[in-house]
Design a protein around this motif. Structure first.
Motif, PDB file in Angstrom:
ATOM      1  N   LYS A  86      36.903  34.799  46.093  1.00 51.58           N
ATOM      2  CA  LYS A  86      35.665  34.109  45.730  1.00 51.58           C
ATOM      3  C   LYS A  86      36.027  32.915  44.854  1.00 51.58           C
ATOM      4  O   LYS A  86      36.605  33.097  43.772  1.00 51.58           O
ATOM      5  N   ILE A  87      35.714  31.729  45.349  1.00 51.26           N
ATOM      6  CA  ILE A  87      36.230  30.509  44.733  1.00 51.26           C
ATOM      7  C   ILE A  87      35.095  29.585  44.312  1.00 51.26           C
ATOM      8  O   ILE A  87      34.302  29.130  45.149  1.00 51.26           O
ATOM      9  N   LEU A  88      35.007  29.301  43.015  1.00 48.72           N
ATOM     10  CA  LEU A  88      34.082  28.305  42.497  1.00 48.72           C
ATOM     11  C   LEU A  88      34.718  26.926  42.687  1.00 48.72           C
ATOM     12  O   LEU A  88      35.790  26.652  42.143  1.00 48.72           O
ATOM     13  N   VAL A  89      34.088  26.083  43.471  1.00 44.41           N
ATOM     14  CA  VAL A  89      34.619  24.741  43.741  1.00 44.41           C
ATOM     15  C   VAL A  89      34.090  23.797  42.661  1.00 44.41           C
ATOM     16  O   VAL A  89      32.881  23.576  42.556  1.00 44.41           O
ATOM     17  N   GLU A  90      35.003  23.240  41.865  1.00 40.44           N
ATOM     18  CA  GLU A  90      34.595  22.516  40.663  1.00 40.44           C
ATOM     19  C   GLU A  90      34.888  21.020  40.691  1.00 40.44           C
ATOM     20  O   GLU A  90      34.499  20.309  39.771  1.00 40.44           O
ATOM     21  N   SER A  91      35.579  20.533  41.712  1.00 41.70           N
ATOM     22  CA  SER A  91      35.916  19.109  41.733  1.00 41.70           C
ATOM     23  C   SER A  91      36.061  18.614  43.164  1.00 41.70           C
ATOM     24  O   SER A  91      36.244  19.410  44.101  1.00 41.70           O
ATOM     25  N   ALA A  92      36.001  17.290  43.310  1.00 36.16           N
ATOM     26  CA  ALA A  92      36.180  16.680  44.628  1.00 36.16           C
ATOM     27  C   ALA A  92      37.587  16.957  45.144  1.00 36.16           C
ATOM     28  O   ALA A  92      37.780  17.195  46.345  1.00 36.16           O
TER      29      ALA A  92
ATOM     30  N   ALA B  24      41.047  19.875  49.059  1.00 30.79           N
ATOM     31  CA  ALA B  24      42.150  20.812  49.315  1.00 30.79           C
ATOM     32  C   ALA B  24      41.666  22.020  50.116  1.00 30.79           C
ATOM     33  O   ALA B  24      42.402  22.560  50.947  1.00 30.79           O
ATOM     34  N   LEU B  25      40.411  22.418  49.901  1.00 35.43           N
ATOM     35  CA  LEU B  25      39.853  23.582  50.582  1.00 35.43           C
ATOM     36  C   LEU B  25      39.102  23.221  51.855  1.00 35.43           C
ATOM     37  O   LEU B  25      38.610  24.109  52.551  1.00 35.43           O
ATOM     38  N   ARG B  26      38.994  21.923  52.157  1.00 32.72           N
ATOM     39  CA  ARG B  26      38.210  21.446  53.298  1.00 32.72           C
ATOM     40  C   ARG B  26      36.783  21.996  53.233  1.00 32.72           C
ATOM     41  O   ARG B  26      36.227  22.502  54.199  1.00 32.72           O
ATOM     42  N   PHE B  27      36.197  21.861  52.073  1.00 35.87           N
ATOM     43  CA  PHE B  27      34.871  22.401  51.767  1.00 35.87           C
ATOM     44  C   PHE B  27      33.802  21.465  52.321  1.00 35.87           C
ATOM     45  O   PHE B  27      33.776  20.282  51.991  1.00 35.87           O
ATOM     46  N   VAL B  28      32.910  21.983  53.178  1.00 31.11           N
ATOM     47  CA  VAL B  28      31.914  21.114  53.808  1.00 31.11           C
ATOM     48  C   VAL B  28      30.496  21.372  53.330  1.00 31.11           C
ATOM     49  O   VAL B  28      29.628  20.500  53.443  1.00 31.11           O
ATOM     50  N   SER B  29      30.221  22.579  52.809  1.00 28.10           N
ATOM     51  CA  SER B  29      28.860  22.876  52.371  1.00 28.10           C
ATOM     52  C   SER B  29      28.883  24.116  51.494  1.00 28.10           C
ATOM     53  O   SER B  29      29.717  25.002  51.670  1.00 28.10           O
ATOM     54  N   SER B  30      27.951  24.173  50.548  1.00 27.43           N
ATOM     55  CA  SER B  30      27.844  25.339  49.669  1.00 27.43           C
ATOM     56  C   SER B  30      26.596  26.146  50.038  1.00 27.43           C
ATOM     57  O   SER B  30      25.515  25.573  50.199  1.00 27.43           O
TER      58      SER B  30
ATOM     59  N   GLN C 260      43.607  42.294  66.773  1.00 29.66           N
ATOM     60  CA  GLN C 260      44.314  42.487  65.518  1.00 29.66           C
ATOM     61  C   GLN C 260      44.150  43.936  65.110  1.00 29.66           C
ATOM     62  O   GLN C 260      43.061  44.398  64.800  1.00 29.66           O
ATOM     63  N   THR C 261      45.221  44.718  65.149  1.00 28.15           N
ATOM     64  CA  THR C 261      45.132  46.128  64.803  1.00 28.15           C
ATOM     65  C   THR C 261      45.947  46.467  63.565  1.00 28.15           C
ATOM     66  O   THR C 261      46.052  47.621  63.190  1.00 28.15           O
ATOM     67  N   SER C 262      46.533  45.493  62.938  1.00 30.53           N
ATOM     68  CA  SER C 262      47.274  45.725  61.709  1.00 30.53           C
ATOM     69  C   SER C 262      47.319  44.439  60.920  1.00 30.53           C
ATOM     70  O   SER C 262      46.993  43.368  61.420  1.00 30.53           O
ATOM     71  N   GLY C 263      47.710  44.564  59.672  1.00 34.57           N
ATOM     72  CA  GLY C 263      47.845  43.360  58.861  1.00 34.57           C
ATOM     73  C   GLY C 263      46.708  43.208  57.881  1.00 34.57           C
ATOM     74  O   GLY C 263      46.112  44.168  57.411  1.00 34.57           O
ATOM     75  N   ARG C 264      46.403  41.951  57.580  1.00 30.79           N
ATOM     76  CA  ARG C 264      45.436  41.644  56.539  1.00 30.79           C
ATOM     77  C   ARG C 264      44.417  40.643  57.046  1.00 30.79           C
ATOM     78  O   ARG C 264      44.747  39.690  57.754  1.00 30.79           O
ATOM     79  N   LEU C 265      43.163  40.855  56.704  1.00 33.69           N
ATOM     80  CA  LEU C 265      42.087  39.949  57.081  1.00 33.69           C
ATOM     81  C   LEU C 265      41.549  39.313  55.799  1.00 33.69           C
ATOM     82  O   LEU C 265      41.103  40.018  54.888  1.00 33.69           O
ATOM     83  N   ARG C 266      41.603  37.988  55.761  1.00 31.66           N
ATOM     84  CA  ARG C 266      41.229  37.293  54.530  1.00 31.66           C
ATOM     85  C   ARG C 266      39.822  36.702  54.623  1.00 31.66           C
ATOM     86  O   ARG C 266      39.489  36.007  55.579  1.00 31.66           O
ATOM     87  N   PHE C 267      39.026  36.992  53.608  1.00 28.20           N
ATOM     88  CA  PHE C 267      37.696  36.405  53.479  1.00 28.20           C
ATOM     89  C   PHE C 267      37.726  35.394  52.333  1.00 28.20           C
ATOM     90  O   PHE C 267      38.272  35.676  51.260  1.00 28.20           O
ATOM     91  N   GLU C 268      37.125  34.231  52.564  1.00 27.75           N
ATOM     92  CA  GLU C 268      36.959  33.242  51.509  1.00 27.75           C
ATOM     93  C   GLU C 268      35.467  32.982  51.325  1.00 27.75           C
ATOM     94  O   GLU C 268      34.749  32.724  52.290  1.00 27.75           O
ATOM     95  N   PHE C 269      35.027  33.060  50.097  1.00 27.77           N
ATOM     96  CA  PHE C 269      33.653  32.729  49.743  1.00 27.77           C
ATOM     97  C   PHE C 269      33.711  31.548  48.786  1.00 27.77           C
ATOM     98  O   PHE C 269      34.175  31.667  47.662  1.00 27.77           O
ATOM     99  N   LEU C 270      33.281  30.379  49.262  1.00 19.10           N
ATOM    100  CA  LEU C 270      33.340  29.136  48.485  1.00 19.10           C
ATOM    101  C   LEU C 270      31.935  28.749  48.065  1.00 19.10           C
ATOM    102  O   LEU C 270      31.010  28.738  48.887  1.00 19.10           O
ATOM    103  N   PHE C 271      31.768  28.390  46.806  1.00 16.30           N
ATOM    104  CA  PHE C 271      30.419  28.128  46.304  1.00 16.30           C
ATOM    105  C   PHE C 271      30.458  27.139  45.132  1.00 16.30           C
ATOM    106  O   PHE C 271      31.512  26.911  44.535  1.00 16.30           O
ATOM    107  N   LEU C 272      29.288  26.591  44.816  1.00 14.38           N
ATOM    108  CA  LEU C 272      29.148  25.669  43.686  1.00 14.38           C
ATOM    109  C   LEU C 272      28.564  26.345  42.454  1.00 14.38           C
ATOM    110  O   LEU C 272      28.745  25.867  41.337  1.00 14.38           O
ATOM    111  N   ASP C 273      27.828  27.439  42.638  1.00 18.37           N
ATOM    112  CA  ASP C 273      27.168  28.070  41.492  1.00 18.37           C
ATOM    113  C   ASP C 273      26.803  29.511  41.826  1.00 18.37           C
ATOM    114  O   ASP C 273      26.259  29.789  42.895  1.00 18.37           O
TER     115      ASP C 273
END
Length: 208
Positions: A62-68, A73-79, A13-26
């Motif tokens: 950076k996403i605060l996961v607040e509900s089941a 929707a985010l396929r969240f497996v662990s915080s 990948q030499t161009s474009g956008r690289l997306r980081f997601e940080f998912l957490f409970l607190d």
């Protein structure tokens, strides 16, 4: 003498956008979420100039996961979770109690938070090198490595289901713990309130 060399292998990948997601409970008291946030920022400092020089822009969510529902929707497996273009930087899932009050959901039972495994060692905060390795492997290594449970159909982990259930139950309890101000005024005489309504506590008004 002329020595022929093969053309250099270009980055995946030499161009474009690289997306980081940080998912957490607190991000107030949980040491593991706070540590992951610090490690991510440090890793971004390491790779940002290199990637931008090759035309790759970084996008960080950076996403605060607040509900089941949000977790599903985010396929969240662990915080906490850190993903690079949708791929978890952790290749296996290990967890243990972090000891944070915020990670009880108000139920009193500790849920398990992520333990990071890097080069055979366990860490309660993701090493900066782990995140950098994942980024460079994704950008320059061709096919991204598959992270935690990416090949499996998603099911909300029981650990997180308990957390959100307790959190929802606690919110409902707070809403119904005390009767209205007008009912408190009229339910009985002030001097008899303790006898007919019960003493107030830190969890409620004592009017019921």
């Amino acid at each position: 003498m002329v020595v022929e060399t093969s053309a250099p292998t270009l980055p995946a990948q030499t161009s474009g956008r690289l997306r980081f997601e940080f998912l957490f409970l607190d991000l107030t008291t949980c040491s593991r979420c706070l540590g992951a946030d610090r490690s991510l920022e440090s890793a971004l400092d390491v790779v940002r100039e290199v990637l931008q020089a090759t035309g790759v822009e970084l996008e960080v969510d950076k996403i605060l996961v607040e509900s089941a529902e949000q977790a599903r929707a985010l396929r969240f497996v662990s915080s906490p979770t850190i993903r690079v273009d949708g791929h978890d930087v952790a290749l296996e899932l290990r967890e243990s109690s972090c000891g944070s009050e915020a990670c009880t959901g108000g139920c009193g039972d500790q849920i398990a938070c992520r333990v990071w495994v890097h080069r055979g060692e366990e860490y309660t905060e993701p090493p900066v090198a782990m995140i950098v390795d994942a980024v460079l492997g994704h950008v320059y290594g061709g096919v991204p490595r598959r992270g935690v449970r990416e090949r499996e159909p998603y099911v909300l982990p029981e650990n997180l289901a308990r957390f959100f259930s307790a959190k929802t139950g606690s919110a409902r309890s707070e809403e119904s713990a005390c009767c209205s101000a007008s009912e408190q005024e009229s339910c009985c005489e002030a001097e008899a309130k303790a006898d007919c309504c019960g003493a107030g506590t830190g969890e409620g008004c004592g009017c019921r």
